[in-house]
Design a protein around this motif. Sequence first.
Motif, mmCIF file in Angstrom:
data_model
loop_
_atom_site.group_PDB
_atom_site.id
_atom_site.type_symbol
_atom_site.label_atom_id
_atom_site.label_comp_id
_atom_site.label_asym_id
_atom_site.label_seq_id
_atom_site.Cartn_x
_atom_site.Cartn_y
_atom_site.Cartn_z
ATOM 1 N N MET A 1 0.856 -1.188 0.000
ATOM 2 C CA MET A 1 0.000 0.000 0.000
ATOM 3 C C MET A 1 0.892 1.238 0.000
ATOM 4 O O MET A 1 1.853 1.339 0.753
ATOM 5 N N GLN A 2 0.573 2.187 -0.847
ATOM 6 C CA GLN A 2 1.378 3.390 -0.969
ATOM 7 C C GLN A 2 1.154 4.292 0.228
ATOM 8 O O GLN A 2 0.031 4.466 0.704
ATOM 9 N N ALA A 3 2.240 4.856 0.723
ATOM 10 C CA ALA A 3 2.123 5.780 1.851
ATOM 11 C C ALA A 3 1.338 6.997 1.429
ATOM 12 O O ALA A 3 1.510 7.517 0.329
ATOM 13 N N ASN A 4 0.480 7.456 2.317
ATOM 14 C CA ASN A 4 -0.354 8.611 2.005
ATOM 15 C C ASN A 4 0.436 9.906 2.073
ATOM 16 O O ASN A 4 0.179 10.839 1.333
ATOM 17 N N ASN A 5 1.398 9.964 2.970
ATOM 18 C CA ASN A 5 2.121 11.219 3.180
ATOM 19 C C ASN A 5 3.612 10.941 3.161
ATOM 20 O O ASN A 5 4.126 10.276 4.045
ATOM 21 N N LEU A 6 4.307 11.447 2.132
ATOM 22 C CA LEU A 6 5.747 11.246 2.015
ATOM 23 C C LEU A 6 6.518 12.482 2.425
ATOM 24 O O LEU A 6 7.712 12.574 2.187
ATOM 25 N N THR A 7 5.849 13.458 2.994
ATOM 26 C CA THR A 7 6.526 14.674 3.438
ATOM 27 C C THR A 7 6.183 14.903 4.892
ATOM 28 O O THR A 7 5.018 14.917 5.280
ATOM 29 N N GLY A 8 7.213 15.076 5.698
ATOM 30 C CA GLY A 8 7.000 15.331 7.120
ATOM 31 C C GLY A 8 6.773 14.048 7.877
ATOM 32 O O GLY A 8 6.097 13.132 7.424
ATOM 33 N N GLY A 9 7.343 13.947 9.071
ATOM 34 C CA GLY A 9 7.215 12.736 9.858
ATOM 35 C C GLY A 9 8.154 11.664 9.355
ATOM 36 O O GLY A 9 8.586 11.674 8.205
ATOM 37 N N GLN A 10 8.484 10.728 10.214
ATOM 38 C CA GLN A 10 9.442 9.692 9.844
ATOM 39 C C GLN A 10 8.731 8.525 9.175
ATOM 40 O O GLN A 10 7.588 8.192 9.488
ATOM 41 N N GLU A 11 9.447 7.924 8.205
ATOM 42 C CA GLU A 11 8.920 6.787 7.460
ATOM 43 C C GLU A 11 9.930 5.649 7.511
ATOM 44 O O GLU A 11 11.132 5.869 7.704
ATOM 45 N N LEU A 12 9.463 4.433 7.324
ATOM 46 C CA LEU A 12 10.341 3.277 7.196
ATOM 47 C C LEU A 12 10.826 3.223 5.762
ATOM 48 O O LEU A 12 10.033 3.111 4.822
ATOM 49 N N LEU A 13 12.145 3.343 5.561
ATOM 50 C CA LEU A 13 12.727 3.457 4.222
ATOM 51 C C LEU A 13 13.615 2.261 3.921
ATOM 52 O O LEU A 13 14.238 1.686 4.821
ATOM 53 N N CYS A 14 13.716 1.919 2.654
ATOM 54 C CA CYS A 14 14.653 0.904 2.163
ATOM 55 C C CYS A 14 15.574 1.593 1.176
ATOM 56 O O CYS A 14 15.123 2.137 0.160
ATOM 57 N N ILE A 15 16.872 1.643 1.482
ATOM 58 C CA ILE A 15 17.809 2.398 0.664
ATOM 59 C C ILE A 15 18.994 1.520 0.269
ATOM 60 O O ILE A 15 19.340 0.560 0.961
ATOM 61 N N ASN A 16 19.610 1.852 -0.867
ATOM 62 C CA ASN A 16 20.858 1.234 -1.307
ATOM 63 C C ASN A 16 22.015 2.155 -0.950
ATOM 64 O O ASN A 16 21.968 3.354 -1.235
ATOM 65 N N THR A 181 34.625 -1.789 1.217
ATOM 66 C CA THR A 181 33.200 -1.467 1.195
ATOM 67 C C THR A 181 32.417 -2.569 0.500
ATOM 68 O O THR A 181 32.978 -3.391 -0.246
ATOM 69 N N PHE A 182 31.106 -2.566 0.732
ATOM 70 C CA PHE A 182 30.214 -3.526 0.078
ATOM 71 C C PHE A 182 28.841 -2.882 -0.073
ATOM 72 O O PHE A 182 28.354 -2.220 0.854
ATOM 73 N N GLU A 187 17.248 -1.082 5.759
ATOM 74 C CA GLU A 187 15.933 -0.619 6.190
ATOM 75 C C GLU A 187 16.144 0.306 7.367
ATOM 76 O O GLU A 187 16.683 -0.095 8.406
ATOM 77 N N ILE A 188 15.731 1.553 7.215
ATOM 78 C CA ILE A 188 15.948 2.551 8.253
ATOM 79 C C ILE A 188 14.689 3.385 8.425
ATOM 80 O O ILE A 188 13.828 3.445 7.538
ATOM 81 N N VAL A 189 14.591 4.005 9.591
ATOM 82 C CA VAL A 189 13.522 4.961 9.845
ATOM 83 C C VAL A 189 14.132 6.351 9.763
ATOM 84 O O VAL A 189 15.094 6.666 10.474
ATOM 85 N N ALA A 190 13.586 7.175 8.896
ATOM 86 C CA ALA A 190 14.187 8.488 8.688
ATOM 87 C C ALA A 190 13.152 9.449 8.138
ATOM 88 O O ALA A 190 12.059 9.052 7.718
#
Length: 232
Positions: A1-16, A181-182, A187-190
């Motif tokens: 499900m797509q997040a309703n709000n991607l601006t403001g507040g912290q979200e659970l993110l998956c980053i490379n 490095t590798f 998965e982070i909250v930011a």
Amino acid sequence: MQANNLTGGQELLCINTEKVYDWVLNEATFDLSLTDLELPVNPVTGDQLECDDIDLNSVTCEVAPTDVDPIEILDREDQEFEIDGALVTLQLVNIRKNFEVTIFANLAADLGGANVEIGTVEFTRCEQVILCAPDGTDIDVTYTDLDCFVCTATCDVGTTTDIDELDVTVTVRLCQSIQSTFDVTLEIVADFCQPRDMLPIPPCPAPTIPPQCPVVFPVNGNDNGNNGGNGA
């Protein structure tokens, strides 16, 4: 499900990103002996330069990594170390670094004193470093400082058929950052980044006029009574 709000507040993110397994800073100094550097032709006249045509006290150098394969990781070997009472497996990493050094000199004063390039020589230096760098990690070497200076310079006079040659000893100093490095997926909250505010566009400037010269123009109409009229 797509997040309703991607601006403001912290979200659970998956980053490379890159995980740094190990990181060391290393400094090295070494000498080079560059011999039999043939003197070039005079860039102005085209005449072959001779030893008397250059100022040996002005000989300088520049050092830089080669354009092709400046850093080569030859191999890495597991070795066990006891650190703080614990047995750990680290890697002995063999690194080959390729450089090129260019020699310059000033012409004699009677030839104009211009700076000329004598020649460029490639050289290689190898080193070993202990890292936590298991198979699969990348070894990143970055030079934070790379410089050289000329220690000695002598010129060998050739025969009537040989070209005069310059012999130079050079000291090279380098400071380097070495990381293993590798690429990882985390998965982070930011917080999501926000765009910055737009800068306001400056208003149009008010019209201006050039400075005037009231001392010389216009005249004030006072001609000291000399208006051409006749007296009574």
